[in-house]
Scaffold this motif. Structure first.
Motif, PDB file in Angstrom:
ATOM      1  N   ASP A  20       0.811  -1.216   0.000  1.00  0.00           N
ATOM      2  CA  ASP A  20       0.000   0.000   0.000  1.00  0.00           C
ATOM      3  C   ASP A  20       0.847   1.270   0.000  1.00  0.00           C
ATOM      4  O   ASP A  20       0.381   2.342  -0.355  1.00  0.00           O
ATOM      5  N   CYS A  21       2.096   1.152   0.427  1.00  0.00           N
ATOM      6  CA  CYS A  21       2.958   2.349   0.463  1.00  0.00           C
ATOM      7  C   CYS A  21       3.394   2.678  -0.939  1.00  0.00           C
ATOM      8  O   CYS A  21       3.986   1.862  -1.628  1.00  0.00           O
ATOM      9  N   MET A  22       3.091   3.916  -1.385  1.00  0.00           N
ATOM     10  CA  MET A  22       3.448   4.287  -2.754  1.00  0.00           C
ATOM     11  C   MET A  22       4.771   5.035  -2.809  1.00  0.00           C
ATOM     12  O   MET A  22       5.104   5.630  -3.826  1.00  0.00           O
ATOM     13  N   LYS A  23       5.501   5.065  -1.734  1.00  0.00           N
ATOM     14  CA  LYS A  23       6.840   5.673  -1.694  1.00  0.00           C
ATOM     15  C   LYS A  23       6.820   7.173  -2.014  1.00  0.00           C
ATOM     16  O   LYS A  23       7.757   7.693  -2.580  1.00  0.00           O
ATOM     17  N   CYS A  24       5.721   7.837  -1.662  1.00  0.00           N
ATOM     18  CA  CYS A  24       5.631   9.264  -1.980  1.00  0.00           C
ATOM     19  C   CYS A  24       6.561  10.077  -1.104  1.00  0.00           C
ATOM     20  O   CYS A  24       6.955  11.182  -1.452  1.00  0.00           O
ATOM     21  N   GLY A  25       6.895   9.561   0.065  1.00  0.00           N
ATOM     22  CA  GLY A  25       7.828  10.280   0.936  1.00  0.00           C
ATOM     23  C   GLY A  25       7.177  11.353   1.788  1.00  0.00           C
ATOM     24  O   GLY A  25       7.849  12.075   2.524  1.00  0.00           O
ATOM     25  N   MET A  26       5.837  11.477   1.708  1.00  0.00           N
ATOM     26  CA  MET A  26       5.176  12.548   2.462  1.00  0.00           C
ATOM     27  C   MET A  26       5.345  12.377   3.974  1.00  0.00           C
ATOM     28  O   MET A  26       5.208  13.335   4.732  1.00  0.00           O
ATOM     29  N   CYS A  27       5.635  11.165   4.420  1.00  0.00           N
ATOM     30  CA  CYS A  27       5.842  10.951   5.858  1.00  0.00           C
ATOM     31  C   CYS A  27       7.078  11.697   6.373  1.00  0.00           C
ATOM     32  O   CYS A  27       7.195  11.968   7.567  1.00  0.00           O
ATOM     33  N   GLN A  28       7.992  12.060   5.477  1.00  0.00           N
ATOM     34  CA  GLN A  28       9.160  12.839   5.914  1.00  0.00           C
ATOM     35  C   GLN A  28       8.756  14.154   6.576  1.00  0.00           C
ATOM     36  O   GLN A  28       9.456  14.662   7.447  1.00  0.00           O
ATOM     37  N   ALA A  29       7.622  14.697   6.116  1.00  0.00           N
ATOM     38  CA  ALA A  29       7.230  16.028   6.590  1.00  0.00           C
ATOM     39  C   ALA A  29       6.846  16.021   8.064  1.00  0.00           C
ATOM     40  O   ALA A  29       6.898  17.053   8.723  1.00  0.00           O
ATOM     41  N   VAL A  30       6.431  14.870   8.591  1.00  0.00           N
ATOM     42  CA  VAL A  30       5.859  14.869   9.937  1.00  0.00           C
ATOM     43  C   VAL A  30       6.630  14.041  10.962  1.00  0.00           C
ATOM     44  O   VAL A  30       6.387  14.155  12.159  1.00  0.00           O
ATOM     45  N   CYS A  31       7.560  13.204  10.540  1.00  0.00           N
ATOM     46  CA  CYS A  31       8.223  12.290  11.473  1.00  0.00           C
ATOM     47  C   CYS A  31       9.217  13.027  12.373  1.00  0.00           C
ATOM     48  O   CYS A  31      10.152  13.644  11.894  1.00  0.00           O
ATOM     49  N   PRO A  32       9.007  12.973  13.685  1.00  0.00           N
ATOM     50  CA  PRO A  32       9.908  13.701  14.596  1.00  0.00           C
ATOM     51  C   PRO A  32      11.344  13.168  14.563  1.00  0.00           C
ATOM     52  O   PRO A  32      12.286  13.951  14.733  1.00  0.00           O
ATOM     53  N   VAL A  33      11.500  11.872  14.332  1.00  0.00           N
ATOM     54  CA  VAL A  33      12.855  11.325  14.289  1.00  0.00           C
ATOM     55  C   VAL A  33      13.551  11.780  13.006  1.00  0.00           C
ATOM     56  O   VAL A  33      14.702  12.230  13.028  1.00  0.00           O
ATOM     57  N   PHE A  34      12.830  11.707  11.892  1.00  0.00           N
ATOM     58  CA  PHE A  34      13.416  12.149  10.623  1.00  0.00           C
ATOM     59  C   PHE A  34      13.795  13.626  10.685  1.00  0.00           C
ATOM     60  O   PHE A  34      14.804  14.044  10.130  1.00  0.00           O
ATOM     61  N   LYS A  35      12.992  14.405  11.389  1.00  0.00           N
ATOM     62  CA  LYS A  35      13.281  15.836  11.518  1.00  0.00           C
ATOM     63  C   LYS A  35      14.661  16.047  12.130  1.00  0.00           C
ATOM     64  O   LYS A  35      15.368  16.981  11.790  1.00  0.00           O
ATOM     65  N   GLU A  36      15.038  15.162  13.040  1.00  0.00           N
ATOM     66  CA  GLU A  36      16.346  15.285  13.695  1.00  0.00           C
ATOM     67  C   GLU A  36      17.478  14.719  12.836  1.00  0.00           C
ATOM     68  O   GLU A  36      18.559  15.278  12.800  1.00  0.00           O
ATOM     69  N   THR A  37      17.221  13.583  12.187  1.00  0.00           N
ATOM     70  CA  THR A  37      18.318  12.871  11.535  1.00  0.00           C
ATOM     71  C   THR A  37      18.347  13.010  10.013  1.00  0.00           C
ATOM     72  O   THR A  37      19.391  12.858   9.391  1.00  0.00           O
ATOM     73  N   GLY A  38      17.193  13.265   9.395  1.00  0.00           N
ATOM     74  CA  GLY A  38      17.148  13.373   7.947  1.00  0.00           C
ATOM     75  C   GLY A  38      17.530  12.095   7.219  1.00  0.00           C
ATOM     76  O   GLY A  38      17.961  12.135   6.078  1.00  0.00           O
ATOM     77  N   ASP A  39      17.363  10.957   7.880  1.00  0.00           N
ATOM     78  CA  ASP A  39      17.795   9.690   7.298  1.00  0.00           C
ATOM     79  C   ASP A  39      16.586   8.842   6.893  1.00  0.00           C
ATOM     80  O   ASP A  39      15.689   8.620   7.697  1.00  0.00           O
TER      81      ASP A  39
ATOM     82  N   PRO B 131       5.663  28.925  -6.346  1.00  0.00           N
ATOM     83  CA  PRO B 131       5.643  27.512  -6.763  1.00  0.00           C
ATOM     84  C   PRO B 131       5.288  26.563  -5.619  1.00  0.00           C
ATOM     85  O   PRO B 131       5.937  26.572  -4.569  1.00  0.00           O
ATOM     86  N   ASP B 132       4.235  25.769  -5.813  1.00  0.00           N
ATOM     87  CA  ASP B 132       3.723  24.930  -4.730  1.00  0.00           C
ATOM     88  C   ASP B 132       3.443  23.510  -5.197  1.00  0.00           C
ATOM     89  O   ASP B 132       2.289  23.082  -5.250  1.00  0.00           O
ATOM     90  N   PRO B 133       4.481  22.755  -5.540  1.00  0.00           N
ATOM     91  CA  PRO B 133       4.232  21.364  -5.933  1.00  0.00           C
ATOM     92  C   PRO B 133       3.490  20.623  -4.818  1.00  0.00           C
ATOM     93  O   PRO B 133       3.627  20.980  -3.643  1.00  0.00           O
ATOM     94  N   GLY B 134       2.724  19.617  -5.213  1.00  0.00           N
ATOM     95  CA  GLY B 134       1.944  18.854  -4.234  1.00  0.00           C
ATOM     96  C   GLY B 134       2.822  18.236  -3.164  1.00  0.00           C
ATOM     97  O   GLY B 134       2.365  17.898  -2.086  1.00  0.00           O
ATOM     98  N   SER B 135       4.096  18.123  -3.449  1.00  0.00           N
ATOM     99  CA  SER B 135       5.042  17.513  -2.522  1.00  0.00           C
ATOM    100  C   SER B 135       5.773  18.550  -1.681  1.00  0.00           C
ATOM    101  O   SER B 135       6.749  18.223  -1.008  1.00  0.00           O
ATOM    102  N   GLN B 136       5.318  19.788  -1.703  1.00  0.00           N
ATOM    103  CA  GLN B 136       6.110  20.867  -1.096  1.00  0.00           C
ATOM    104  C   GLN B 136       6.446  20.677   0.392  1.00  0.00           C
ATOM    105  O   GLN B 136       7.422  21.242   0.873  1.00  0.00           O
ATOM    106  N   ALA B 137       5.669  19.880   1.081  1.00  0.00           N
ATOM    107  CA  ALA B 137       5.965  19.668   2.501  1.00  0.00           C
ATOM    108  C   ALA B 137       7.261  18.894   2.692  1.00  0.00           C
ATOM    109  O   ALA B 137       7.848  18.906   3.771  1.00  0.00           O
ATOM    110  N   VAL B 138       7.722  18.200   1.650  1.00  0.00           N
ATOM    111  CA  VAL B 138       8.979  17.455   1.764  1.00  0.00           C
ATOM    112  C   VAL B 138      10.018  17.822   0.707  1.00  0.00           C
ATOM    113  O   VAL B 138      11.219  17.725   0.957  1.00  0.00           O
TER     114      VAL B 138
END
Ligand SMILES: Cc1cc2nc3c(=O)[nH]c(=O)nc-3n(C[C@H](O)[C@H](O)[C@H](O)COP(=O)(O)OP(=O)(O)OC[C@H]3O[C@@H](n4cnc5c(N)ncnc54)[C@H](O)[C@@H]3O)c2cc1C
Ligand code: SF4
Ligand code: SF4
Lengths: 430, 460
Positions: A20-39, B131-138
């Protein structure tokens, strides 16, 4: 390779959920651990990818993958924001169990989970003994917050400022209860949870006071065990199963309208994880399924069921209270309005919102033990938001969050009191 | 594999923490948001400063090590899938906003700054970065520039390239090259900043970018027009443009997408509508009022069954919530989602939409269509399960036909997601062999050892 195949088989169960994960990466925006490490290894996308590779036998380092998958707060922020609706927490829990099954449990964890946690009586005796000796080798860290720190134990617990174990745990103060419904006409089963029991019995007392005030009957069986999430988060399904069936046996002995807890993590575990992770076709699964609907956080019960409403405009607010949303309440269960209502309902309190009230405090259970410096840098951001409000009290709905926040504030000798919402409310009752 | 000594040299440049070689870490940088096979790099290198980028590149060039730069890895064309003997150069340690100049209205940023973070910071100073791509949060600014990313506001405000004033980048040899200026006008030398935009990491590595900022619009108005035929909706798009009104956003959603959004987000969309247009105009209050009224007239004339004008911020937010939910809603239906971005001249939108409908029937595939109708950039989204080999084969053929359809209508392969490796094989159909030859000659001269993101765009 045959070995990897065995692991892949264990992961078959979650394979469909992984796709189900489409690898969009949107979870990067909210993960507190990723916010610190960027990994990538620290964010849901990366962890899910590693599990995919394991299930396809395309990754050989299962141990390395396990380490990445465990470096996670299990805060559920990613799941709450995932556009594809990937069941991230469920995947992580199941994967941890599969990986632990495959790699085995570390000796320390074996001792903790199978030797202690699994046996509530042993655990209680041990904790009581420890509470007598605990002040040896520790010193007062911050008198205002009542925390201590330990040079003797610094190898194990680092520079943490912690609250000493309660002199008398809650189950000694109040062993069991079985009272009839009062003026509310309702009876609740009360599950205080480990941290309330062993470290903050005053939270348990506040709950009793409030329930009595509102005329709610209480069923609190003796000998309750841990809800099981610490074991499960470490992949220890056996201990979890045994704790669960122990608790199920206790609670099915009584009748109740709601099952309430003052701990966000326990609530989320009983409501969601019990039915999800209980063994198939077991009594535990059947009961858990019946109880899920009835399980509630204490604030939610007071506001949604008993209709406790904010005090009128004429109240003279003298105390400013800010509120921290525990992840397990806000992200997992969507409960955020009710604790706030309860603060507003407390006679002399005014609620002041902090910025990012719903961002994780960085505790994450054993995450805090394994990644203290990371946990601390996440926690310090929380501290900054708390201080910025100028409030004298920070309230929340999870004793584990309280522990983390208290550590952060104490390290800096901040003059802010940490309380459970139910304490804030109980204090203002006549 | 990279030699031990080379790894040590990378560590000497970026620090031990700045180099990852464990199997799990390498695997974690083997993919991006495109539906393509992953490739693990030999190492992941994470510079913390401009100088370090230069040194890493020089070292790679001397040793013939391919370099694939990665921002957030959110691109949809395989642009960050590395070579197995190469490295991934990760920029997200470099995420400082260096300057926001209010007087001259520009911002200078490091490559790894997240788009939404910059937009918020800029807004806090009373300015606007559109510019505001749908992915802009990341997504990162360098990733946006390297892909020439667009967004919902593209129709009126343009895309990333319209805001790039200057760039600093490192050549394959590790030399720092600068182009552009902090002035609105600048014609000094070749327009290297222009060349670097949409270069997808194949010509150089950005280390600093200067972006144009503008004053924010004073007012805005949003509305939703509901149609009983897709034809009427798409004809409305053409009519709006013909009337010389340029909304800031003009989005289309088909019946399949409407129902997916309703199932998932329950925002109250009309399930029986064959198409919706979501329209917003912004600018001076007087102009907004005038354009808004005129838009309503046009929509009605073109057959809109109903027009809902947002009365306040909350209602406006609801309109956009519906649009934002589109991708998520579709994503929940099937395991694999192929999001295309073939684009046609806007007058050809009606023809493109019917071509997509035809292909969905021909291949018996579920395709949801939504997207930036106002700039001809539709997102036909194919829902499938990649594990079903027979169906996946059909999807590949369908995508190929989709590209042909767009090109036949005078359109382009990619409106905003870039070519990467996903569409490299189709390039010739659009630009012709001589254009590819010219690009290859240029690439060979700039990057003789072919270390910069090999295989992307032009296949070398
Ligand atoms: C949910 C979702 C919605 C999206 N919506 C849109 C949209 O509305 N509009 C749109 O245009 N795109 C969209 N995209 C695609 C993608 O987000 C954009 O292409 C974005 O610009 C990629 O940024 P990034 O930081 O993730 O770059 P990456 O994916 O990391 O890299 C993209 C390319 O840029 C190169 N690159 C990165 N950093 C540098 C550097 N410092 N120097 C040189 N080259 C570099 C990489 O090598 C690669 O070729 C969307 C993607 C997703 C998953
Ligand atoms: S947001 Fe959800 S779908 Fe997207 S990468 Fe993260 S887990 Fe996968
Ligand atoms: S559960 Fe929390 S810490 Fe773990 S990956 Fe998700 S957002 Fe990050």
């Amino acid at each position: 390779m045959s070995d990897l195949n065995a692991l892949a088989k264990c992961l078959k169960d979650i394979e469909n959920q992984l796709t189900d994960c489409m690898k969009c990466g949107m979870c990067q925006a909210v993960c507190p651990v990723f916010k610190e490490t960027g990994d990538e290894g620290d964010v849901a996308r990366g962890k899910i990818f590693l599990l995919e590779r394991l299930s396809q036998e395309l990754l050989t380092d299962a141990k390395g993958a396990k380490a990445r998958i465990e470096k996670c707060l299990m805060c559920g922020t990613c799941a709450a924001n995932c556009p594809s609706g990937v069941k991230i927490l469920e995947i992580f829990l199941k994967a941890r169990a599969a990986l632990t099954e495959y790699l085995g449990l570390s000796p320390v964890k074996k001792l903790i989970f199978r030797g202690m946690l699994k046996h509530p009586e042993r655990m209680d005796t041990l904790v009581t003994a420890a509470s007598r000796f605990q002040n040896l080798g520790t010193s007062k860290a911050d008198p205002a917050l009542g925390t201590r720190c330990s040079t003797l134990l610094s190898n194990i617990i680092g520079e943490r400022h912690f609250l000493p174990l309660a002199k008398k745990p809650f189950h000694k103060i109040c062993t069991s209860l079985d009272t009839p419904a009062g003026k509310s006409g309702l009876r609740v089963a009360f599950f205080p949870g480990c941290v309330t029991d062993k470290m903050n019995p005053e939270i348990g007392e506040a709950v009793l006071r409030v329930l009595n005030h509102h005329g709610v009957g209480i069923f609190m069986p003796k000998g309750q065990a841990c809800c099981g999430i610490p074991a499960l988060a470490s992949g220890e399904q056996h201990t979890f199963n045994s704790l669960l069936s122990h608790n199920v046996d206790l609670f099915e002995a009584g009748d109740f309208d709601y099952l309430i807890t003052p701990c966000a993590t326990c609530t989320a575990t009983i409501k969601e994880i019990w039915p999800m992770m209980a063994p198939e076709n077991s009594k535990a699964r059947y009961r858990a399924g019946q109880w899920a609907e009835k399980t509630m956080d204490i604030s939610q019960f007071l506001v949604d069921v008993l209709n406790v409403a904010p005090a009128g405009a004429d109240k003279a607010a003298v105390k400013q209270v800010t509120y921290h949303d525990p992840c397990h309440l806000e992200k997992s269960l969507g409960v955020s309005r009710q604790p706030r209502q309860l603060i507003k309902a407390s006679a002399d309190c005014e609620l002041v919102e902090m910025a990012g009230a719903n961002t994780c405090c960085g505790n994450g259970g054993s995450f805090n033990l394994q990644n203290y410096s990371l946990s601390k840098s996440i926690g310090m951001k929380k501290r900054d938001s708390i201080l910025a409000t100028g409030a004298g009290v920070v309230a929340t709905s999870c004793p584990a969050c309280m522990m983390q926040i208290r550590d952060m504030l104490s390290q800096n000798h901040d003059k802010v009191t940490v309380k459970h919402v139910i304490q804030v409310y109980a204090e203002t009752l006549e | 594999m990279l030699s031990k000594s080379l790894i040590t040299e990378f560590e000497n440049i970026c620090g031990k923490n700045g180099v990852m070689t464990a199997e799990v870490d390498r695997q974690n940088y083997s993919y991006d948001a495109a539906v393509l096979d992953p490739v693990s790099p030999a190492a992941v290198v994470r510079p913390g400063s401009t100088e370090e980028i230069g040194k890493v590149l020089a070292l790679c060039n001397e040793n013939g090590v391919p370099v694939t730069v990665r921002g957030a890895g959110s691109n949809l064309s395989g642009g960050t899938i590395p070579m197995k003997e190469g490295i991934v150069l990760l920029t997200n340690r470099m995420n400082r906003i260096l300057e926001i100049n209010e007087a001259d209205m520009y911002a200078r940023v490091e490559p790894g700054v997240v788009t939404a973070a910059l937009a918020a910071e800029v807004a806090g100073k009373g300015l606007f970065y559109p510019p505001d791509p749908g992915s802009q949060a990341v997504s990162t600014i360098a990733g946006n520039v390297a892909e020439n990313a667009g967004g919902l506001r593209g129709l009126k405000y343009g895309v990333t390239k319209d805001y790039v004033m200057g760039v600093e980048f490192f050549s394959a040899q590790g030399d720092l090259v600068t182009s552009g200026a902090k002035t609105v006008k600048c014609v000094t030398g070749y327009n290297l900043a222009g060349l670097m935009t949409a270069s997808e990491g194949t010509l150089g590595v950005f280390s600093e970018i200067t972006l144009k900022l503008i004053p924010p619009p004073k007012a805005s108005k949003a509305m939703m027009a509901i149609y009983d035929t897709v034809e009427d909706a798409t004809q409305t798009v053409a009519a709006i443009i013909a009337d010389k009104i340029v909304p800031c956003t003009l989005e289309l959603m088909d019946n399949f997408t409407i129902n997916a959004v309703e199932d998932f987000a329950k925002v109250g969309l009309p399930r029986d509508a064959k198409a919706l247009l979501l329209i917003e105009v912004d600018g001076h209050p007087g102009e907004v009022a005038e354009d808004g009224a005129r838009l309503e007239e046009i929509c009605k004339k073109m057959g809109a069954r109903k027009i809902q004008v947002a009365q306040n911020e909350a209602e406006k937010e609801k309109v956009w919530e519906a649009r934002r939910a589109a991708l998520s809603a579709l994503a929940r239906l099937k395991p694999t989602l192929v999001l295309e971005d073939a684009t046609v001249p806007r007058s050809k939108i009606p023809a493109m939409v019917s071509a997509i409908e035809g292909l969905a029937k021909k291949y018996d595939l579920s395709i949801g269509t939504f997207g930036h109708a106002g700039d001809g950039n539709l997102h036909p989204t194919i829902l499938t399960d990649r594990r079903d080999t027979a169906q996946w084969h059909k999807v590949e053929q369908c995508v190929s036909d989709l590209f042909d359809a767009a090109l036949n209508l005078g359109g382009t392969l990619s409106g905003e997601h870039g070519i990467g490796i996903a569409k490299a094989g189709f390039m010739k159909n659009e630009v012709g062999q001589s254009s590819i030859d010219f690009s290859r000659t240029m690439k060979a001269a700039i990057d003789p050892n072919t270390i910069l993101n090999p295989g992307k765009i032009i296949g070398m």
